[in-house]
Design a protein around this motif. Structure first.
Motif, PDB file in Angstrom:
ATOM      1  N   LYS A 271       0.833  -1.215   0.000  1.00  0.00           N
ATOM      2  CA  LYS A 271       0.000   0.000   0.000  1.00  0.00           C
ATOM      3  C   LYS A 271       0.858   1.252   0.000  1.00  0.00           C
ATOM      4  O   LYS A 271       0.513   2.260  -0.650  1.00  0.00           O
ATOM      5  CB  LYS A 271      -0.938  -0.001   1.203  1.00  0.00           C
ATOM      6  CG  LYS A 271      -1.940   1.157   1.173  1.00  0.00           C
ATOM      7  CD  LYS A 271      -2.975   1.034   2.281  1.00  0.00           C
ATOM      8  CE  LYS A 271      -4.001   2.160   2.173  1.00  0.00           C
ATOM      9  NZ  LYS A 271      -5.027   2.060   3.239  1.00  0.00           N
ATOM     10  N   ARG A 272       1.982   1.201   0.715  1.00  0.00           N
ATOM     11  CA  ARG A 272       2.869   2.366   0.757  1.00  0.00           C
ATOM     12  C   ARG A 272       3.437   2.677  -0.631  1.00  0.00           C
ATOM     13  O   ARG A 272       3.586   3.837  -1.008  1.00  0.00           O
ATOM     14  CB  ARG A 272       4.013   2.117   1.749  1.00  0.00           C
ATOM     15  CG  ARG A 272       5.037   3.239   1.808  1.00  0.00           C
ATOM     16  CD  ARG A 272       5.971   3.050   2.989  1.00  0.00           C
ATOM     17  NE  ARG A 272       6.657   1.770   2.954  1.00  0.00           N
ATOM     18  CZ  ARG A 272       7.760   1.534   2.248  1.00  0.00           C
ATOM     19  NH1 ARG A 272       8.283   2.496   1.495  1.00  0.00           N
ATOM     20  NH2 ARG A 272       8.356   0.359   2.287  1.00  0.00           N
ATOM     21  N   ILE A 273       3.738   1.634  -1.406  1.00  0.00           N
ATOM     22  CA  ILE A 273       4.340   1.833  -2.723  1.00  0.00           C
ATOM     23  C   ILE A 273       3.303   2.145  -3.780  1.00  0.00           C
ATOM     24  O   ILE A 273       3.497   3.006  -4.652  1.00  0.00           O
ATOM     25  CB  ILE A 273       5.138   0.572  -3.151  1.00  0.00           C
ATOM     26  CG1 ILE A 273       6.210   0.233  -2.107  1.00  0.00           C
ATOM     27  CG2 ILE A 273       5.773   0.797  -4.528  1.00  0.00           C
ATOM     28  CD1 ILE A 273       7.238   1.299  -1.886  1.00  0.00           C
ATOM     29  N   THR A 274       2.153   1.457  -3.711  1.00  0.00           N
ATOM     30  CA  THR A 274       1.158   1.563  -4.806  1.00  0.00           C
ATOM     31  C   THR A 274      -0.053   2.414  -4.464  1.00  0.00           C
ATOM     32  O   THR A 274      -0.797   2.839  -5.360  1.00  0.00           O
ATOM     33  CB  THR A 274       0.660   0.169  -5.191  1.00  0.00           C
ATOM     34  OG1 THR A 274      -0.117  -0.383  -4.119  1.00  0.00           O
ATOM     35  CG2 THR A 274       1.815  -0.753  -5.522  1.00  0.00           C
ATOM     36  N   GLY A 275      -0.297   2.633  -3.187  1.00  0.00           N
ATOM     37  CA  GLY A 275      -1.486   3.383  -2.783  1.00  0.00           C
ATOM     38  C   GLY A 275      -2.729   2.536  -2.682  1.00  0.00           C
ATOM     39  O   GLY A 275      -3.812   3.052  -2.418  1.00  0.00           O
ATOM     40  N   THR A 276      -2.606   1.232  -2.889  1.00  0.00           N
ATOM     41  CA  THR A 276      -3.757   0.338  -2.789  1.00  0.00           C
ATOM     42  C   THR A 276      -3.330  -0.945  -2.101  1.00  0.00           C
ATOM     43  O   THR A 276      -2.140  -1.170  -1.831  1.00  0.00           O
ATOM     44  CB  THR A 276      -4.341   0.028  -4.186  1.00  0.00           C
ATOM     45  OG1 THR A 276      -5.566  -0.682  -4.038  1.00  0.00           O
ATOM     46  CG2 THR A 276      -3.356  -0.795  -5.016  1.00  0.00           C
ATOM     47  N   ILE A 277      -4.289  -1.832  -1.816  1.00  0.00           N
ATOM     48  CA  ILE A 277      -3.974  -3.084  -1.120  1.00  0.00           C
ATOM     49  C   ILE A 277      -3.862  -4.217  -2.137  1.00  0.00           C
ATOM     50  O   ILE A 277      -4.420  -4.135  -3.242  1.00  0.00           O
ATOM     51  CB  ILE A 277      -5.038  -3.407  -0.061  1.00  0.00           C
ATOM     52  CG1 ILE A 277      -6.418  -3.579  -0.712  1.00  0.00           C
ATOM     53  CG2 ILE A 277      -5.066  -2.342   1.010  1.00  0.00           C
ATOM     54  CD1 ILE A 277      -7.493  -4.039   0.258  1.00  0.00           C
ATOM     55  N   PRO A 278      -3.161  -5.305  -1.789  1.00  0.00           N
ATOM     56  CA  PRO A 278      -2.983  -6.415  -2.735  1.00  0.00           C
ATOM     57  C   PRO A 278      -4.287  -6.987  -3.259  1.00  0.00           C
ATOM     58  O   PRO A 278      -4.387  -7.307  -4.464  1.00  0.00           O
ATOM     59  CB  PRO A 278      -2.214  -7.446  -1.896  1.00  0.00           C
ATOM     60  CG  PRO A 278      -1.462  -6.625  -0.880  1.00  0.00           C
ATOM     61  CD  PRO A 278      -2.394  -5.503  -0.549  1.00  0.00           C
ATOM     62  N   LYS A 279      -5.304  -7.123  -2.421  1.00  0.00           N
ATOM     63  CA  LYS A 279      -6.559  -7.717  -2.865  1.00  0.00           C
ATOM     64  C   LYS A 279      -7.208  -6.898  -3.974  1.00  0.00           C
ATOM     65  O   LYS A 279      -7.930  -7.453  -4.828  1.00  0.00           O
ATOM     66  CB  LYS A 279      -7.512  -7.874  -1.683  1.00  0.00           C
ATOM     67  CG  LYS A 279      -7.149  -9.003  -0.729  1.00  0.00           C
ATOM     68  CD  LYS A 279      -8.189  -9.177   0.358  1.00  0.00           C
ATOM     69  CE  LYS A 279      -7.834 -10.343   1.261  1.00  0.00           C
ATOM     70  NZ  LYS A 279      -8.845 -10.519   2.350  1.00  0.00           N
ATOM     71  N   ALA A 280      -6.996  -5.608  -3.978  1.00  0.00           N
ATOM     72  CA  ALA A 280      -7.573  -4.762  -5.010  1.00  0.00           C
ATOM     73  C   ALA A 280      -6.980  -5.049  -6.382  1.00  0.00           C
ATOM     74  O   ALA A 280      -7.647  -4.943  -7.410  1.00  0.00           O
ATOM     75  CB  ALA A 280      -7.388  -3.288  -4.650  1.00  0.00           C
ATOM     76  N   VAL A 281      -5.718  -5.436  -6.395  1.00  0.00           N
ATOM     77  CA  VAL A 281      -5.043  -5.774  -7.652  1.00  0.00           C
ATOM     78  C   VAL A 281      -5.562  -7.085  -8.191  1.00  0.00           C
ATOM     79  O   VAL A 281      -5.747  -7.251  -9.401  1.00  0.00           O
ATOM     80  CB  VAL A 281      -3.520  -5.858  -7.436  1.00  0.00           C
ATOM     81  CG1 VAL A 281      -2.825  -6.371  -8.688  1.00  0.00           C
ATOM     82  CG2 VAL A 281      -2.960  -4.502  -7.027  1.00  0.00           C
ATOM     83  N   ARG A 282      -5.855  -7.997  -7.291  1.00  0.00           N
ATOM     84  CA  ARG A 282      -6.360  -9.294  -7.707  1.00  0.00           C
ATOM     85  C   ARG A 282      -7.762  -9.167  -8.298  1.00  0.00           C
ATOM     86  O   ARG A 282      -8.175  -9.910  -9.178  1.00  0.00           O
ATOM     87  CB  ARG A 282      -6.372 -10.253  -6.526  1.00  0.00           C
ATOM     88  CG  ARG A 282      -7.089 -11.561  -6.758  1.00  0.00           C
ATOM     89  CD  ARG A 282      -6.540 -12.661  -5.867  1.00  0.00           C
ATOM     90  NE  ARG A 282      -5.281 -13.164  -6.401  1.00  0.00           N
ATOM     91  CZ  ARG A 282      -4.503 -14.038  -5.753  1.00  0.00           C
ATOM     92  NH1 ARG A 282      -4.842 -14.430  -4.547  1.00  0.00           N
ATOM     93  NH2 ARG A 282      -3.400 -14.476  -6.299  1.00  0.00           N
ATOM     94  N   GLY A 283      -8.480  -8.168  -7.865  1.00  0.00           N
ATOM     95  CA  GLY A 283      -9.839  -7.948  -8.392  1.00  0.00           C
ATOM     96  C   GLY A 283     -10.797  -8.864  -7.699  1.00  0.00           C
ATOM     97  O   GLY A 283     -11.817  -9.243  -8.207  1.00  0.00           O
TER      98      GLY A 283
END
Length: 283
Positions: A271-283
């Motif tokens: 989240k610190r690097i991307t601004g979002t959480i891993p689950k959000a990337v997985r969709g």
């Protein structure tokens, strides 16, 4: 060098082969991050190892650590010799011996080049010829036999005095940055959950490149304009995205494979690097 894949051998994790001016085209480099290398060669060439180099003329024995980039600059068209590549698992077999990275021949900061006299050249060459002959036989205990040959070569080297004629490259910042970026890329892709990412910090990379971390950080910032930590974190996050999108691994599995002890650490890092959480990337 034309790509020689150790997995082509009937022996899992081991391959031995002859090298000459007809086979060695271009610059020989290591091509797998988990393979150690031992080679004997005769000719005139320059060996680049981490941020150092050594000019050699004659017959030398070389020990390559897969975590330290190295290459040859061949100056002699009559270059010839033998080489073998092997994994630590193959070398150790069932024995619980110390890691090869702790060996004086392979450890970080060691000197991997040994100049051979005629007697040493004859003995080491004989060992390589025996391995080459035995490699394709059907002998049931061939793997153990190969380990014995490797052991004899290693013990012979331990009795020798290593070469201390290394020189530091003039454009050290550019070379160490190139080596860092190459080593960083070689940590990926992550192929299994059982072999997590080993190098995660500038200190880890500095150790494996045999340089002080301050020197590494200054060089990378000077050449790329970006801190070492930024290069590492962006590459880890890119790999995390690929694993989240293209595997069925859980977030916890992805976290562990990337060297995070707890999923919460990974979530915060991502989240610190991307601004979002891993689950959000997985969709």
């Amino acid at each position: 060098m034309q790509g020689i894949n150790a997995t082509d051998s009937k022996l899992k994790g081991f391959n031995v082969y002859e090298v000459n001016n007809a086979i060695a085209k271009g610059t020989p480099t290591y091509n797998r991050r988990d393979f150690y290398k031992i080679s004997i060669s005769t000719g005139s060439n320059t060996i680049h190892y981490a941020d150092k180099g050594i000019d050699v003329d004659g017959t030398i024995l070389f020990f390559g650590n897969p975590y330290i980039p190295y290459s040859w600059e061949m100056k002699d068209p009559d270059f010839y010799g033998f080489a073998c590549v092997f994994t630590e698992d193959f070398f150790r077999g069932q024995a619980r011996t110390e890691s090869l990275q702790e060996s004086p021949l392979f450890k970080i900061g060691g000197t991997p080049v040994f100049k051979l006299n005629d007697e040493q050249k004859e003995f080491i060459t004989f060992m390589f010829r025996r391995m080459t002959e035995e490699q394709n036989t059907d002998y049931a205990f061939k793997d153990e036999l190969m380990r014995n040959y490797l052991g004899l070569i290693i013990h012979e080297a331990l009795k020798m005095r290593p070469s201390e004629d290394f020189f530091v490259h003039k454009n050290a910042s550019s070379r160490i940055t190139s080596l860092f970026l190459e080593l960083l890329e070689r940590q990926f892709p992550i192929e299994t959950k059982e072999t997590p990412l080993r190098l995660k910090t500038p200190q880890d990379y500095a150790q494996h490149l045999s340089v002080h971390v301050n020197h590494l950080n200054r060089s990378v910032k000077e050449i790329t304009g970006r801190p070492t930590t930024t290069h590492i974190s962006e590459r880890i996050v890119n790999e995390a995205k690929a694993l989240l999108q293209h595997t069925d691994w859980s977030v916890a599995d992805v976290a562990y494979s990337l060297g995070f002890e707890y999923p919460s650490y990974f979530n915060n890092y991502f989240k610190r690097i991307t601004g979002t959480i891993p689950k959000a990337v997985r969709g």
